[in-house]
Write a protein that holds these residues in place. Structure first.
Motif, PDB file in Angstrom:
ATOM      1  N   HIS A 186       0.669  -1.326  -0.062  1.00 35.12           N
ATOM      2  CA  HIS A 186      -0.175  -0.010   0.042  1.00 35.12           C
ATOM      3  C   HIS A 186       0.892   1.282  -0.052  1.00 35.12           C
ATOM      4  CE1 HIS A 186      -3.693  -2.355   0.755  1.00 35.12           C
ATOM      5  NE2 HIS A 186      -3.013  -2.891   1.643  1.00 35.12           N
ATOM      6  N   VAL A 187       2.034   1.314  -0.751  1.00 31.43           N
ATOM      7  CA  VAL A 187       3.051   2.436  -0.648  1.00 31.43           C
ATOM      8  C   VAL A 187       2.385   3.505  -1.247  1.00 31.43           C
ATOM      9  CG1 VAL A 187       4.033   1.788  -2.706  1.00 31.43           C
ATOM     10  CG2 VAL A 187       5.364   3.113  -0.970  1.00 31.43           C
ATOM     11  N   THR A 188       1.368   3.399  -2.006  1.00 26.32           N
ATOM     12  CA  THR A 188       0.619   4.545  -2.700  1.00 26.32           C
ATOM     13  C   THR A 188      -0.306   5.582  -1.694  1.00 26.32           C
ATOM     14  OG1 THR A 188      -1.250   3.473  -3.361  1.00 26.32           O
ATOM     15  CG2 THR A 188       0.598   3.391  -5.189  1.00 26.32           C
ATOM     16  N   MET A 189      -0.325   4.992  -0.434  1.00 21.54           N
ATOM     17  CA  MET A 189      -1.215   5.518   0.441  1.00 21.54           C
ATOM     18  C   MET A 189      -0.379   6.668   1.333  1.00 21.54           C
ATOM     19  SD  MET A 189      -3.958   2.780   1.716  1.00 21.54           S
ATOM     20  CE  MET A 189      -4.682   3.997   2.488  1.00 21.54           C
ATOM     21  N   PHE A 225       5.400  13.205   1.759  1.00 17.07           N
ATOM     22  CA  PHE A 225       5.237  12.765   0.368  1.00 17.07           C
ATOM     23  C   PHE A 225       4.038  13.590  -0.186  1.00 17.07           C
ATOM     24  CE2 PHE A 225       6.444   9.244   3.020  1.00 17.07           C
ATOM     25  CZ  PHE A 225       7.683   8.687   2.393  1.00 17.07           C
ATOM     26  N   LYS A 226       4.299  13.977  -1.297  1.00 21.67           N
ATOM     27  CA  LYS A 226       3.429  14.862  -2.170  1.00 21.67           C
ATOM     28  C   LYS A 226       2.478  13.908  -3.007  1.00 21.67           C
ATOM     29  CE  LYS A 226       2.559  18.489  -5.610  1.00 21.67           C
ATOM     30  NZ  LYS A 226       3.584  19.647  -6.561  1.00 21.67           N
ATOM     31  N   SER A 227       3.335  12.765  -3.924  1.00 17.54           N
ATOM     32  CA  SER A 227       2.407  11.778  -4.454  1.00 17.54           C
ATOM     33  C   SER A 227       3.370  10.441  -4.707  1.00 17.54           C
ATOM     34  CB  SER A 227       2.119  12.266  -5.782  1.00 17.54           C
ATOM     35  OG  SER A 227       3.227  12.738  -6.408  1.00 17.54           O
ATOM     36  N   ILE A 228       2.531   9.516  -4.895  1.00 20.77           N
ATOM     37  CA  ILE A 228       3.473   8.387  -5.226  1.00 20.77           C
ATOM     38  C   ILE A 228       2.415   7.404  -6.395  1.00 20.77           C
ATOM     39  CG2 ILE A 228       4.010   6.063  -4.356  1.00 20.77           C
ATOM     40  CD1 ILE A 228       4.609   7.209  -1.651  1.00 20.77           C
ATOM     41  N   THR A 229       2.756   7.530  -7.460  1.00 17.84           N
ATOM     42  CA  THR A 229       1.966   7.222  -8.656  1.00 17.84           C
ATOM     43  C   THR A 229       2.751   5.817  -9.247  1.00 17.84           C
ATOM     44  OG1 THR A 229       1.455   9.302  -8.682  1.00 17.84           O
ATOM     45  CG2 THR A 229       0.708   7.838 -10.928  1.00 17.84           C
ATOM     46  N   VAL A 230       1.788   4.745  -9.256  1.00 20.06           N
ATOM     47  CA  VAL A 230       2.068   3.612 -10.298  1.00 20.06           C
ATOM     48  C   VAL A 230       2.144   4.158 -11.613  1.00 20.06           C
ATOM     49  CG1 VAL A 230       1.469   1.176 -10.891  1.00 20.06           C
ATOM     50  CG2 VAL A 230       1.499   1.994  -8.258  1.00 20.06           C
ATOM     51  N   VAL A 231       3.178   3.878 -12.248  1.00 18.34           N
ATOM     52  CA  VAL A 231       3.048   4.237 -13.715  1.00 18.34           C
ATOM     53  C   VAL A 231       3.199   2.847 -14.658  1.00 18.34           C
ATOM     54  CG1 VAL A 231       3.868   6.553 -13.588  1.00 18.34           C
ATOM     55  CG2 VAL A 231       5.740   4.647 -13.786  1.00 18.34           C
ATOM     56  N   LYS A 232       3.654   1.547 -14.185  1.00 15.55           N
ATOM     57  CA  LYS A 232       3.578   0.480 -14.735  1.00 15.55           C
ATOM     58  C   LYS A 232       3.365  -0.930 -13.527  1.00 15.55           C
ATOM     59  CE  LYS A 232       6.901  -2.470 -17.345  1.00 15.55           C
ATOM     60  NZ  LYS A 232       8.307  -2.819 -17.475  1.00 15.55           N
ATOM     61  N   GLY A 233       2.524  -1.611 -13.995  1.00 10.63           N
ATOM     62  CA  GLY A 233       2.553  -2.858 -13.102  1.00 10.63           C
ATOM     63  C   GLY A 233       1.463  -2.368 -12.026  1.00 10.63           C
ATOM     64  N   TRP A 241       7.816   8.924  -7.449  1.00 11.70           N
ATOM     65  CA  TRP A 241       7.787   9.644  -6.273  1.00 11.70           C
ATOM     66  C   TRP A 241       7.948  10.892  -6.072  1.00 11.70           C
ATOM     67  CZ3 TRP A 241       8.043   6.429  -1.203  1.00 11.70           C
ATOM     68  CH2 TRP A 241       8.134   4.954  -1.442  1.00 11.70           C
ATOM     69  N   GLU A 242       7.327  11.788  -5.366  1.00 10.07           N
ATOM     70  CA  GLU A 242       7.565  13.163  -5.137  1.00 10.07           C
ATOM     71  C   GLU A 242       7.602  13.182  -3.498  1.00 10.07           C
ATOM     72  OE1 GLU A 242       6.040  16.803  -7.366  1.00 10.07           O
ATOM     73  OE2 GLU A 242       4.279  15.164  -7.455  1.00 10.07           O
ATOM     74  N   ALA A 288      11.673  11.257  -7.896  1.00 10.67           N
ATOM     75  CA  ALA A 288      12.613  10.126  -8.507  1.00 10.67           C
ATOM     76  C   ALA A 288      11.565   9.163  -9.149  1.00 10.67           C
ATOM     77  CB  ALA A 288      13.418   9.520  -7.459  1.00 10.67           C
ATOM     78  N   ARG A 289      12.159   8.226  -9.895  1.00 15.14           N
ATOM     79  CA  ARG A 289      11.086   7.089 -10.397  1.00 15.14           C
ATOM     80  C   ARG A 289      11.903   5.791  -9.654  1.00 15.14           C
ATOM     81  NH1 ARG A 289       9.070   6.536 -16.338  1.00 15.14           N
ATOM     82  NH2 ARG A 289       7.441   7.941 -15.167  1.00 15.14           N
ATOM     83  N   GLN A 290      11.085   4.769  -9.503  1.00 17.77           N
ATOM     84  CA  GLN A 290      11.687   3.790  -8.829  1.00 17.77           C
ATOM     85  C   GLN A 290      10.997   2.349  -9.328  1.00 17.77           C
ATOM     86  OE1 GLN A 290       8.818   2.375  -5.702  1.00 17.77           O
ATOM     87  NE2 GLN A 290       9.308   0.636  -6.851  1.00 17.77           N
ATOM     88  N   THR A 291      11.907   1.526  -9.498  1.00 17.21           N
ATOM     89  CA  THR A 291      11.510   0.154  -9.902  1.00 17.21           C
ATOM     90  C   THR A 291      11.584  -0.812  -9.019  1.00 17.21           C
ATOM     91  OG1 THR A 291      12.386   0.558 -12.277  1.00 17.21           O
ATOM     92  CG2 THR A 291      12.091  -1.710 -11.710  1.00 17.21           C
ATOM     93  N   LEU A 292      10.669  -1.725  -8.625  1.00 13.25           N
ATOM     94  CA  LEU A 292      10.665  -2.717  -7.533  1.00 13.25           C
ATOM     95  C   LEU A 292      11.599  -3.948  -8.094  1.00 13.25           C
ATOM     96  CD1 LEU A 292       9.743  -3.804  -4.809  1.00 13.25           C
ATOM     97  CD2 LEU A 292       7.613  -4.614  -5.938  1.00 13.25           C
ATOM     98  N   GLU A 293      12.737  -4.169  -7.505  1.00 12.12           N
ATOM     99  CA  GLU A 293      13.799  -5.049  -8.149  1.00 12.12           C
ATOM    100  C   GLU A 293      13.684  -6.450  -7.407  1.00 12.12           C
ATOM    101  OE1 GLU A 293      16.629  -4.328 -10.079  1.00 12.12           O
ATOM    102  OE2 GLU A 293      15.286  -2.925 -10.575  1.00 12.12           O
ATOM    103  N   ALA A 294      13.195  -6.564  -6.310  1.00 13.11           N
ATOM    104  CA  ALA A 294      12.800  -7.966  -5.641  1.00 13.11           C
ATOM    105  C   ALA A 294      11.878  -7.793  -4.319  1.00 13.11           C
ATOM    106  CB  ALA A 294      14.271  -8.199  -5.105  1.00 13.11           C
ATOM    107  N   VAL A 295      11.047  -8.777  -4.158  1.00 16.26           N
ATOM    108  CA  VAL A 295      10.406  -8.978  -3.078  1.00 16.26           C
ATOM    109  C   VAL A 295      10.358 -10.489  -2.506  1.00 16.26           C
ATOM    110  CG1 VAL A 295       7.912  -9.051  -2.312  1.00 16.26           C
ATOM    111  CG2 VAL A 295       8.646  -7.473  -4.047  1.00 16.26           C
ATOM    112  N   ASP A 296      10.598 -10.648  -1.418  1.00 17.70           N
ATOM    113  CA  ASP A 296      10.883 -11.836  -0.625  1.00 17.70           C
ATOM    114  C   ASP A 296       9.875 -11.840   0.593  1.00 17.70           C
ATOM    115  OD1 ASP A 296      11.343 -14.181   1.061  1.00 17.70           O
ATOM    116  OD2 ASP A 296      13.521 -13.958   0.898  1.00 17.70           O
TER     117      ASP A 296
END
Length: 165
Positions: free
Chosen positions: A29-32, A41-49, A60-61, A72-80
């Motif tokens: 729920h990071v977009t919350m 945080f001003k905004s967190i917006t999913v742009v892909k996936g 991210w703002e 900045a833009r962020q890519t989720l690299e790994a989730v365990d």
């Protein structure tokens, strides 16, 4: 510093809420965050996936130094999920002007009946004039403590319930 110029910075915090709750809410729920911590945080917006799966891209703002927002833009690299570890690579925007490589790894865990969060930053500066990322480490500390407090007081759970209706 490693031979490829990447430096690692680590910090660990004891948290009030469960390690599972901290990890699950941050991972799913990071977009919350702009609703829960609008001063950070001003905004967190999913742009892909979907924002929670490997390969998802999120913009991210955030407020590193009030009152100015950075992005900045962020890519989720790994989730365990089993070991409660996730890694995000940030790039572009204001952050990309300072770092050629910026990867943040969160590990939530329980130790001796207490809950903890450990953050690791792997960074490579764009050039030698860029200061060490103390401001980013301070931001991570403020975020962790305020996010934990929101989780412990159920602010985020109530927000999630409202958004799912």
């Amino acid at each position: 510093m490693s031979s490829d110029g990447v430096s690692t910075f680590e910090v660990e915090f004891e948290i009030k809420c469960s390690a599972e709750k901290f990890f699950d809410i941050y991972a799913d729920h990071v977009t919350m965050l702009p609703q829960v911590l609008p001063h950070m945080f001003k905004s967190i917006t999913v742009v892909k996936g979907d924002g929670k799966s490997v390969g998802s891209v999120v913009d991210w703002e955030y407020v590193l130094e009030p009152p100015n927002f950075e992005n900045a833009r962020q890519t989720l690299e790994a989730v365990d999920e089993e070991n409660m570890v996730l890694t995000k690579r940030f790039y572009g925007g204001d952050l990309g002007k300072k770092f050629d490589h910026y990867e943040a790894t969160l590990k939530a865990f329980k130790k001796e009946d207490k809950n903890y969060v450990k953050w690791s930053l792997d960074i490579k500066k764009t050039h030698g004039e860029i200061p060490e990322p103390h401001d980013y480490m301070d931001f991570i500390e403020r975020f962790t403590k305020e996010f934990d407090s929101s989780l412990a007081t159920a602010n985020i759970s109530a927000q999630i319930d409202r958004n799912q209706k």
